[in-house]
Design a protein around this motif. Sequence first.
Motif, PDB file in Angstrom:
ATOM      1  N   SER A   1       8.184   2.635   1.453  1.00 33.73           N
ATOM      2  CA  SER A   1       7.580   1.983   0.295  1.00 33.73           C
ATOM      3  C   SER A   1       8.452   2.175  -0.944  1.00 33.73           C
TER       4      SER A   1
ATOM      5  N   SER B   1      13.045  -4.255  -4.734  1.00 31.53           N
ATOM      6  CA  SER B   1      12.331  -5.224  -5.554  1.00 31.53           C
ATOM      7  C   SER B   1      12.708  -5.081  -7.027  1.00 31.53           C
TER       8      SER B   1
ATOM      9  N   ARG C   1       3.360   1.400   2.239  1.00 31.74           N
ATOM     10  CA  ARG C   1       2.696   2.533   1.588  1.00 31.74           C
ATOM     11  C   ARG C   1       1.458   2.987   2.353  1.00 31.74           C
TER      12      ARG C   1
ATOM     13  N   MET D   1      10.329  -0.835  -2.924  1.00 28.98           N
ATOM     14  CA  MET D   1      10.082  -1.018  -4.358  1.00 28.98           C
ATOM     15  C   MET D   1      11.377  -0.937  -5.156  1.00 28.98           C
TER      16      MET D   1
ATOM     17  N   ALA E   1       6.375  -3.441   0.364  1.00 22.29           N
ATOM     18  CA  ALA E   1       6.230  -2.072  -0.142  1.00 22.29           C
ATOM     19  C   ALA E   1       4.780  -1.623  -0.106  1.00 22.29           C
TER      20      ALA E   1
ATOM     21  N   ALA F   1       7.840  -6.707  -2.707  1.00 17.15           N
ATOM     22  CA  ALA F   1       6.698  -5.981  -3.282  1.00 17.15           C
ATOM     23  C   ALA F   1       5.544  -5.920  -2.285  1.00 17.15           C
TER      24      ALA F   1
END
Length: 84
Positions: free
Chosen positions: A15, A22, A65, A19, A61, A58
């Motif tokens: 994650s 991103s 997560r 990110m 991610a 995103a």
Amino acid sequence: MLVHNWREVLKRAWSVRLMTLSLLLIILEPVYNFAAATWVAKNIYIQLAMQMATGLLAAAAIAARIFVQRKITGDLNGKPPAEG
């Protein structure tokens, strides 16, 4: 509150990696659009591709997560990750 192994999470969590990618695309997008606008006629497909890539990273991610990553999760309050 930070998790006890936050340094390990920053290094190994997918994650965080997604990110970061991103964020890199978000930072590079205006630079890339400026360069494309000066060299080539404005192309809506370039802008659309950059925004879609940022959005997909995103979303990936967020998905990464919520999945347990056994190499970095470890114990959660003395319970195995599946029960945490």
